[in-house]
Design an enzyme around this catalytic site. Structure first.
Site, PDB file in Angstrom:
ATOM      1  N   TYR A  61      -8.566 103.458 -51.359  1.00 26.58           N
ATOM      2  CA  TYR A  61      -7.273 103.359 -50.694  1.00 26.58           C
ATOM      3  C   TYR A  61      -6.636 101.972 -50.743  1.00 26.58           C
ATOM      4  O   TYR A  61      -5.515 101.804 -50.278  1.00 26.58           O
ATOM      5  CB  TYR A  61      -7.408 103.819 -49.241  1.00 26.58           C
ATOM      6  CG  TYR A  61      -8.038 105.185 -49.133  1.00 26.58           C
ATOM      7  CD1 TYR A  61      -7.418 106.300 -49.686  1.00 26.58           C
ATOM      8  CD2 TYR A  61      -9.266 105.370 -48.506  1.00 26.58           C
ATOM      9  CE1 TYR A  61      -7.998 107.559 -49.611  1.00 26.58           C
ATOM     10  CE2 TYR A  61      -9.850 106.627 -48.424  1.00 26.58           C
ATOM     11  CZ  TYR A  61      -9.215 107.708 -48.979  1.00 26.58           C
ATOM     12  OH  TYR A  61      -9.788 108.950 -48.908  1.00 26.58           O
ATOM     13  N   HIS A  89      -0.562 110.891 -52.204  1.00 27.12           N
ATOM     14  CA  HIS A  89      -1.945 110.488 -51.916  1.00 27.12           C
ATOM     15  C   HIS A  89      -2.210 109.160 -52.594  1.00 27.12           C
ATOM     16  O   HIS A  89      -1.813 108.958 -53.747  1.00 27.12           O
ATOM     17  CB  HIS A  89      -2.938 111.538 -52.409  1.00 27.12           C
ATOM     18  CG  HIS A  89      -2.802 112.833 -51.689  1.00 27.12           C
ATOM     19  ND1 HIS A  89      -3.334 113.041 -50.443  1.00 27.12           N
ATOM     20  CD2 HIS A  89      -2.149 113.974 -52.021  1.00 27.12           C
ATOM     21  CE1 HIS A  89      -3.027 114.260 -50.046  1.00 27.12           C
ATOM     22  NE2 HIS A  89      -2.300 114.846 -50.982  1.00 27.12           N
TER      23      HIS A  89
END
EC number: 4.2.1.10
Length: 145
Positions: free
Chosen positions: A22, A97
């Site tokens: 991330y 995402h």
């Protein structure tokens, strides 16, 4: 409001949570980047994060935004209810995402939202939010709203 950005569960931990997937930017960093782009384009933008499915559904149902950008996080793979909320309001949304969900565990490769989304952006890290906002602005301009 023009654009609503919704972030799902655990995205409040960005910057420290699994940076190999991330990145190191926090959610506040990402939101600040988007706010600058929105201001440059005279777009009103709002941000919402929740770890709770029902609260996300309430936000989807109540928004006056012209288009929604959503990172549903883990709800991507489990929430028929969020899918149904989008179908009920009949507004365009962009699914985003940070990681490429198709390069992750098998259970993460199924999205309950992708087939009804206006568009999907996967795997570009925090830059994916920028790409989504640029396309949301293009959508608003195309519709003349």
């Amino acid at each position: 409001m023009d654009v609503l950005v919704i972030n799902g569960p655990n995205l409040n931990l960005l910057g420290t949570r699994q940076p190999q997937f991330y990145g190191h930017k926090t959610l506040a960093d990402i939101n600040n980047d988007l706010l600058k782009i929105a201001k440059e384009n005279n777009i009103n933008i709002d941000f919402y994060q929740s770890n709770h499915e029902g609260q996300i559904i309430d936000k989807i149902q109540q928004t006056a935004a012209k288009i929604i950008i959503i990172n549903p996080a883990a709800f991507t793979h489990t929430s028929v209810a969020i899918r149904d909320a989008f179908l009920a309001i009949n507004k365009p949304f962009i699914e985003i995402h940070l990681s490429n969900i198709y390069n992750r565990e098998e259970f993460r490769t199924k999205s309950f939202l992708s087939d009804i989304a206006y568009g999907c952006i996967f795997g570009f890290g925090p830059n994916g939010y920028t790409l989504a906002l640029i396309e949301a602005i293009n959508y608003i301009n195309m519709k003349g709203e």
